[in-house]
Design an enzyme around this catalytic site. Structure first.
Site, PDB file in Angstrom:
ATOM      1  N   GLY B  14      -4.214   8.584  11.942  1.00 23.56           N
ATOM      2  CA  GLY B  14      -3.011   7.970  11.230  1.00 23.56           C
ATOM      3  C   GLY B  14      -2.330   8.827  10.526  1.00 23.56           C
ATOM      4  O   GLY B  14      -2.657  10.008   9.867  1.00 23.56           O
ATOM      5  N   ARG B  24       4.077  22.725   6.753  1.00 19.77           N
ATOM      6  CA  ARG B  24       4.933  23.808   6.117  1.00 19.77           C
ATOM      7  C   ARG B  24       4.363  24.794   5.495  1.00 19.77           C
ATOM      8  O   ARG B  24       4.461  26.187   5.959  1.00 19.77           O
ATOM      9  CB  ARG B  24       5.983  23.247   4.937  1.00 19.77           C
ATOM     10  CG  ARG B  24       6.618  24.090   4.094  1.00 19.77           C
ATOM     11  CD  ARG B  24       7.355  23.458   3.078  1.00 19.77           C
ATOM     12  NE  ARG B  24       7.879  24.372   1.993  1.00 19.77           N
ATOM     13  CZ  ARG B  24       7.489  24.921   1.175  1.00 19.77           C
ATOM     14  NH1 ARG B  24       6.105  24.481   0.736  1.00 19.77           N
ATOM     15  NH2 ARG B  24       8.391  25.540   0.337  1.00 19.77           N
ATOM     16  N   ARG B  28       4.493  28.912   7.215  1.00 20.94           N
ATOM     17  CA  ARG B  28       5.018  29.919   6.231  1.00 20.94           C
ATOM     18  C   ARG B  28       3.897  30.934   5.991  1.00 20.94           C
ATOM     19  O   ARG B  28       4.147  32.025   5.896  1.00 20.94           O
ATOM     20  CB  ARG B  28       5.527  29.126   4.652  1.00 20.94           C
ATOM     21  CG  ARG B  28       6.585  28.396   5.008  1.00 20.94           C
ATOM     22  CD  ARG B  28       7.926  29.045   4.797  1.00 20.94           C
ATOM     23  NE  ARG B  28       9.090  28.286   5.147  1.00 20.94           N
ATOM     24  CZ  ARG B  28       9.804  27.637   4.315  1.00 20.94           C
ATOM     25  NH1 ARG B  28       9.536  27.754   2.954  1.00 20.94           N
ATOM     26  NH2 ARG B  28      11.266  27.045   4.636  1.00 20.94           N
ATOM     27  N   ARG B  75      -2.900   9.111  19.534  1.00 22.60           N
ATOM     28  CA  ARG B  75      -4.302   9.028  20.121  1.00 22.60           C
ATOM     29  C   ARG B  75      -4.170   9.482  21.517  1.00 22.60           C
ATOM     30  O   ARG B  75      -3.139   9.257  22.480  1.00 22.60           O
ATOM     31  CB  ARG B  75      -4.777   7.560  20.422  1.00 22.60           C
ATOM     32  CG  ARG B  75      -5.065   6.913  19.042  1.00 22.60           C
ATOM     33  CD  ARG B  75      -5.230   5.498  18.942  1.00 22.60           C
ATOM     34  NE  ARG B  75      -5.232   5.110  17.460  1.00 22.60           N
ATOM     35  CZ  ARG B  75      -6.148   5.420  16.446  1.00 22.60           C
ATOM     36  NH1 ARG B  75      -7.100   6.223  16.514  1.00 22.60           N
ATOM     37  NH2 ARG B  75      -5.870   4.869  15.319  1.00 22.60           N
ATOM     38  N   GLY B 105      -8.032  13.230  10.239  1.00 24.13           N
ATOM     39  CA  GLY B 105      -9.387  12.693   9.375  1.00 24.13           C
ATOM     40  C   GLY B 105     -10.388  12.639  10.307  1.00 24.13           C
ATOM     41  O   GLY B 105     -10.607  13.712  11.167  1.00 24.13           O
ATOM     42  N   ASP B 106     -11.173  11.715  10.474  1.00 24.92           N
ATOM     43  CA  ASP B 106     -12.384  11.543  11.123  1.00 24.92           C
ATOM     44  C   ASP B 106     -12.211  11.726  12.417  1.00 24.92           C
ATOM     45  O   ASP B 106     -13.017  12.773  12.835  1.00 24.92           O
ATOM     46  CB  ASP B 106     -12.546  10.299  10.845  1.00 24.92           C
ATOM     47  CG  ASP B 106     -14.322   9.886  10.715  1.00 24.92           C
ATOM     48  OD1 ASP B 106     -14.925  10.554   9.701  1.00 24.92           O
ATOM     49  OD2 ASP B 106     -15.158   9.449  11.828  1.00 24.92           O
ATOM     50  N   THR B 129      -5.413  12.181   5.360  1.00 28.23           N
ATOM     51  CA  THR B 129      -5.684  10.479   5.535  1.00 28.23           C
ATOM     52  C   THR B 129      -5.376   9.899   4.232  1.00 28.23           C
ATOM     53  O   THR B 129      -5.826  10.805   3.218  1.00 28.23           O
ATOM     54  CB  THR B 129      -7.034  10.320   5.877  1.00 28.23           C
ATOM     55  OG1 THR B 129      -7.252   8.932   5.991  1.00 28.23           O
ATOM     56  CG2 THR B 129      -8.102  11.027   5.392  1.00 28.23           C
ATOM     57  N   ILE B 130      -4.995   8.890   4.039  1.00 27.62           N
ATOM     58  CA  ILE B 130      -4.709   8.209   2.775  1.00 27.62           C
ATOM     59  C   ILE B 130      -6.154   7.643   2.305  1.00 27.62           C
ATOM     60  O   ILE B 130      -6.085   7.468   1.046  1.00 27.62           O
ATOM     61  CB  ILE B 130      -3.740   6.940   2.848  1.00 27.62           C
ATOM     62  CG1 ILE B 130      -4.208   6.018   4.130  1.00 27.62           C
ATOM     63  CG2 ILE B 130      -2.343   7.544   3.544  1.00 27.62           C
ATOM     64  CD1 ILE B 130      -3.477   4.658   3.755  1.00 27.62           C
ATOM     65  N   ASP B 131      -7.203   7.450   3.259  1.00 30.87           N
ATOM     66  CA  ASP B 131      -8.318   6.632   2.741  1.00 30.87           C
ATOM     67  C   ASP B 131      -9.352   7.474   1.744  1.00 30.87           C
ATOM     68  O   ASP B 131     -10.220   6.767   1.296  1.00 30.87           O
ATOM     69  CB  ASP B 131      -9.114   6.281   4.097  1.00 30.87           C
ATOM     70  CG  ASP B 131      -8.481   5.308   5.026  1.00 30.87           C
ATOM     71  OD1 ASP B 131      -7.585   4.471   4.363  1.00 30.87           O
ATOM     72  OD2 ASP B 131      -8.303   5.604   6.077  1.00 30.87           O
ATOM     73  N   ASP B 133     -11.882   9.200   2.439  1.00 33.19           N
ATOM     74  CA  ASP B 133     -13.284   8.928   2.848  1.00 33.19           C
ATOM     75  C   ASP B 133     -13.780  10.132   3.581  1.00 33.19           C
ATOM     76  O   ASP B 133     -14.598  10.004   4.587  1.00 33.19           O
ATOM     77  CB  ASP B 133     -13.221   7.638   3.870  1.00 33.19           C
ATOM     78  CG  ASP B 133     -12.427   7.926   5.200  1.00 33.19           C
ATOM     79  OD1 ASP B 133     -11.684   8.916   4.913  1.00 33.19           O
ATOM     80  OD2 ASP B 133     -12.361   7.038   5.892  1.00 33.19           O
ATOM     81  N   ARG B 166       0.462 -17.057 -12.161  1.00 33.28           N
ATOM     82  CA  ARG B 166      -0.440 -16.918 -10.968  1.00 33.28           C
ATOM     83  C   ARG B 166      -1.549 -16.280 -10.973  1.00 33.28           C
ATOM     84  O   ARG B 166      -1.587 -15.280 -11.413  1.00 33.28           O
ATOM     85  CB  ARG B 166       0.556 -16.769  -9.930  1.00 33.28           C
ATOM     86  CG  ARG B 166       1.446 -17.974  -9.328  1.00 33.28           C
ATOM     87  CD  ARG B 166       2.235 -17.597  -8.071  1.00 33.28           C
ATOM     88  NE  ARG B 166       3.181 -18.695  -7.970  1.00 33.28           N
ATOM     89  CZ  ARG B 166       4.319 -18.782  -7.303  1.00 33.28           C
ATOM     90  NH1 ARG B 166       4.852 -17.474  -6.894  1.00 33.28           N
ATOM     91  NH2 ARG B 166       5.445 -19.662  -7.179  1.00 33.28           N
ATOM     92  N   ARG B 175     -10.716   0.185   5.542  1.00 35.60           N
ATOM     93  CA  ARG B 175     -11.682  -0.493   6.330  1.00 35.60           C
ATOM     94  C   ARG B 175     -13.083  -0.384   6.097  1.00 35.60           C
ATOM     95  O   ARG B 175     -13.771  -1.166   6.166  1.00 35.60           O
ATOM     96  CB  ARG B 175     -11.245  -0.025   7.875  1.00 35.60           C
ATOM     97  CG  ARG B 175     -10.801  -1.295   8.758  1.00 35.60           C
ATOM     98  CD  ARG B 175     -10.352  -0.563  10.017  1.00 35.60           C
ATOM     99  NE  ARG B 175      -8.969  -0.727  10.154  1.00 35.60           N
ATOM    100  CZ  ARG B 175      -7.969  -0.178  11.082  1.00 35.60           C
ATOM    101  NH1 ARG B 175      -8.459   0.093  12.019  1.00 35.60           N
ATOM    102  NH2 ARG B 175      -6.759  -0.236  10.949  1.00 35.60           N
ATOM    103  N   GLU B 191      -7.926  -7.845 -12.409  1.00 38.79           N
ATOM    104  CA  GLU B 191      -8.986  -8.696 -12.874  1.00 38.79           C
ATOM    105  C   GLU B 191     -10.390  -8.351 -12.170  1.00 38.79           C
ATOM    106  O   GLU B 191     -11.394  -8.292 -12.811  1.00 38.79           O
ATOM    107  CB  GLU B 191      -8.532 -10.207 -12.748  1.00 38.79           C
ATOM    108  CG  GLU B 191      -9.595 -11.257 -13.147  1.00 38.79           C
ATOM    109  CD  GLU B 191      -9.260 -11.236 -14.512  1.00 38.79           C
ATOM    110  OE1 GLU B 191     -10.174 -11.934 -15.418  1.00 38.79           O
ATOM    111  OE2 GLU B 191      -8.303 -10.696 -15.158  1.00 38.79           O
ATOM    112  N   LYS B 216      -5.422 -15.500 -20.666  1.00 32.59           N
ATOM    113  CA  LYS B 216      -5.057 -14.454 -19.900  1.00 32.59           C
ATOM    114  C   LYS B 216      -4.278 -15.473 -18.519  1.00 32.59           C
ATOM    115  O   LYS B 216      -4.878 -16.088 -18.085  1.00 32.59           O
ATOM    116  CB  LYS B 216      -5.974 -13.567 -18.890  1.00 32.59           C
ATOM    117  CG  LYS B 216      -5.288 -12.448 -18.376  1.00 32.59           C
ATOM    118  CD  LYS B 216      -6.380 -11.451 -17.687  1.00 32.59           C
ATOM    119  CE  LYS B 216      -5.420 -10.203 -17.523  1.00 32.59           C
ATOM    120  NZ  LYS B 216      -6.610  -9.222 -16.856  1.00 32.59           N
TER     121      LYS B 216
END
Lengths: 324, 324, 324, 324
Positions: B14, B24, B28, B75, B105-106, B129-131, B133, B166, B175, B191, B216
């Site tokens: 991903g 970069r 470089r 992939r 990542g993994d 990876t953003i995770d 993990d 709300r 995940r 919360e 609240k």
């Protein structure tokens, strides 16, 4: 067991993004531990003048995302005098406050250290400044937001630099330290950074402009306001003199660097340190700044925190050079 | 002395913000050390198919601020086979490439580990990876941007939550891990957060809604997509059943979390790790992921990096509870 | 000469960015003309229940940049009854309020029209809704912010679409109208937009995917939630069935579209209309929505404003097609 | 029927956000009508020097969201001479170009008008400038983005102003016109705006500071760089002299105002005008700027477009005064 029942929180010195998140954390943590929590307006000035008021959970609702400080901040000439600090202590006692959390920088902790010396009141400090120039913490509250503000501004300027093949000299905050310039210089792919910690960088810049890559059409140079050459306009003069053919422009980013909604890192940092400050007071600690070192809460006596750090993360300067 | 002359870089898995800054940096740095640098398109798929091309300093100009990856990612079923990896190796050799930098990542590192086992080619990995993990680094490239994207989105939703009193159940990525939910939960003053690492959190949420602060008016709950209850819609059902009076809404943040201009922290991290990756190849290292632990460059064998970490920073979960 | 002395302002219906700027303008303009100004909490619900309080210049300080509404908003079943409206009128009279400014959309003005019919109270309306679906104004307060939120979100998703060569079906708000989809579709260079106003657009999309440019690797399709095909997931099913080779993904932007700091255009629009609303009350106008048409203030009776407009700006749809 | 077969597009003068969206629209529309489309680098300078190259649909992919101009822009001394324009025309003919689209401002159209006078080549112009100072269009491409950049910057500065109870004098772009200051002044709730179009505004500011609301703790004043008093620093001197007790600060926003990702309005405007420009060439129009007036495409001869407008939208100035 702690005898702390009533605590107060205040912000002092220049405002920084995340101060509100820190205030919120102190108030909520105090309430969580069933303390009474007070806010003090305008830092030491409000303490001297008794601008002190009770806070509840609601008074810090919906502020975690806001820049600035809801408690305001100010300089206090009076608190610098023995007499002023005595008045401040009397006000504190009037409200039965038996613990203080001070959010600020160098000047804030200098004041707190004197206050503790003269009066019997525990104070814990949180590093709230965009400059990241305090010992005892990897990052100060506000620094991450400030460098993101800088890179977003430079990203905009780069649009023009690229479109016009220009050389931009951009001045960022940092009177005594190049820490803002350093990371935002790497983050923007700057050609060079000029900082107070190095006295040879302006010479290196001119060298680089003379012998650097010829295929690079636009260039960004970041200058910390405290650079020994005297800021962006001074550097621009040097460059224009040697390289009159460059289309050289100056931009001073200025006060936008202090404001804005804090980044996630600054909000989390402020929250963690705010919780830790109250817990430290309950643990009968006093006279220390709370920071985060290698991910862990760290305590540093005020006297050591206020010594400016004089070394930059090793390797970061080299990276500017390799990557530009 | 190193015998490395020609290196190639690719992104896989991903996409994450900061991958371009890493590309970069690799390019470089390679040029700085007078190597020839190649780019491989679409990860292992491009490697198998020989989509390999030379890169120069200019080919990575003006990309440090861009999300996604200019080398694209995909992939590759073929690379999962011995035959496919053989084809990939042949392509690598055709270009005389003697060192690889894999950003991902993994799955990326699992593939790289197999590749090294079967063929004589050094590979160094960067955690993109953003995770967040992966073992072996405090932060992965892209994580800081992702949590900032989350808090900015939640800040917008909070406007509506506050205006309408709300309860919003907001699903974020993750995940197998609640790391995105955890920090962005603190950063948004949630919360409660519901994450795969805890199996009692949905019960705790219901408890809190039953007995929590009455003053609240609006509430934000963050749910990691991999939570054992089954995501935001499932949680909303639980809440609606028990608390029909709440005006409960669901928002799934989705793919916006992967994109966007990287934060300063992600750009600096990617730059540092990219420099280190090339220097590691020149130092004859291979088969390791490069990360940053406590501010220092750290090397972790692929086999260890790809084990998901299963512990959250101690104390952070408690903070959510104290501050909400 | 006007006999108006005391006015009240409230927000109703879904919140939209710029409502606070409108509240501020109404309050400040009222004070400028030496009226007493009241705020009513939670729209008609607060009116029925007497949640009415005096406002001064300070109570609207520092809100022009905030999303949501400080006066909150809610649905009121009671106000839909004759009895409820009678109670509301009694509350209004209790505070000697002799003029009202209602900020909201369709439902708000329907309620206001009935209220005026039954009771002697002048009401002027401001179009506060992100949907831009009211006759009598070129733009509603909140629309410009919403479409900018959409394009910023799609810009992020495009990073992933480009990196993975994917087709993204993105759902935006618009139950009865494709106005958000239309402009944000042009603004993001979408391949196609699917909107309630057109019943042939899904067929055209499939046609385009079959015969379109082959050199375009990633594609963005915007779908208004009210499209007759049933939203983004339904469209994705259609596409996947016909084009199984596409890597098709869905993202529903959801509630982030309602919040956020208003754009300059929305702040200026809200400010102008807020000033005009108070001046209109002083001019003894009543029962009209105030809008901006071709840059000038325009008055439209509630009954005409609440008819949804059914035509899109001519030429805009054609542009989507030419430019994608 | 049109005899146009080959068209070229270029950007000239200061860059503005949305220029890339306009380039994209011209290229894609040209291709849609089966023309050959060329790009000219660096405006008239590239035209004189033959920096002209063919463009296809892909060459404008993924640029709609980018600030600056991919075609670059520059000043050309040579094109100001009869000889230079002759050279430019020869280059144009070498590529068989029989229609031009010029994106820029005042200077761009002055050059184009001369070019048409001397040589037989149709040119249509698009208003690309952040200043919004052209007759013949309600808004120029880039103006909306610029005022949003200004209000976001001022929102950040307001955090500090509020925290410290300061008076900030903020300078925005506008050498001959206060249009940027005017709308962003309303959008930020400025205390006052000082613009070239009014010569009494500095006096009014001092008056207001002397007699204004005492409950307002922080103040923002916006100054157009072309104000007759001489910019923000000059105004600050005036204020400091009369009100030494104010904590007065100056911020010059500078070049950030030209860059950044264009707003939705600017992208849509640029797209509409770009389509219209090509269609106008095909309709055998020439020598006109294309703008949008009251939502409709409008044509204005270059000679009329380049006269600065000298009147501000009536009523807007009054609003600043009522609402602050």
């Amino acid at each position: 067991m702690s005898t702390i029942k009533n605590i107060a929180v205040f912000t002092s010195g220049g405002d920084s993004p995340g101060m509100n998140a820190a205030i919120r954390a102190v108030v909520r943590t105090g309430l969580y531990y069933q303390l009474n929590v007070f806010g003090i307006q305008r830092g030491y000035d409000g303490m001297v003048n008794g601008d002190i008021f009770p806070m509840d959970a609601k008074s810090v609702a919906n502020i975690i995302q806001r820049g600035g400080t809801i408690l305001k901040t100010a300089r206090s000439q009076e608190f610098r005098t023995t007499e002023g600090r005595k008045k401040a202590y009397e006000q504190i006692k009037k409200f039965n406050i038996d613990g203080l959390v001070a959010i600020g920088g160098d000047g804030t902790f200098t004041g707190a250290a004197k206050f503790i010396e003269e009066h019997d009141i525990p104070v814990m400090g949180l590093p709230g400044t965009i400059d990241n120039d305090l010992a005892g913490t990897d990052f100060t509250i506000g620094y991450d937001t400030a460098i993101n503000t800088v890179i977003n501004a430079v990203d905009k300027i780069r649009d023009t630099a690229e479109s016009h093949d220009r050389l931009f000299i951009i001045e960022v905050m940092g009177r005594d330290s190049g820490l803002i310039a350093l990371r935002s210089g790497i983050g923007t792919g700057a050609e060079a950074i000029l900082i107070p910690e190095s006295s040879t960088d302006s010479k290196a810049l001119l060298e680089k402009l003379a012998h650097g890559r010829k295929d690079k059409s636009s260039k960004i140079v970041l200058v910390a306001e405290g650079d020994e050459e005297g800021g962006a306009f001074a550097i621009a003069e040097l460059v224009k003199e040697k390289f009159p053919n460059y289309d050289t422009r100056v931009s001073v980013l200025g006060h936008i660097q202090r404001g804005g909604s804090p980044t996630c890192m600054d909000r989390v940092l402020a929250s963690r340190l705010g919780v830790a400050a109250v817990e430290a007071l309950l643990d009968n600690r006093r006279g220390e700044m709370i920071g985060l070192i290698n991910g862990d809460i760290a305590f540093t006596p005020f006297s050591k925190a206020i010594k400016h750090i004089d070394s930059l993360t090793p390797g970061l300067l080299k990276i500017v050079n390799i990557l530009s």
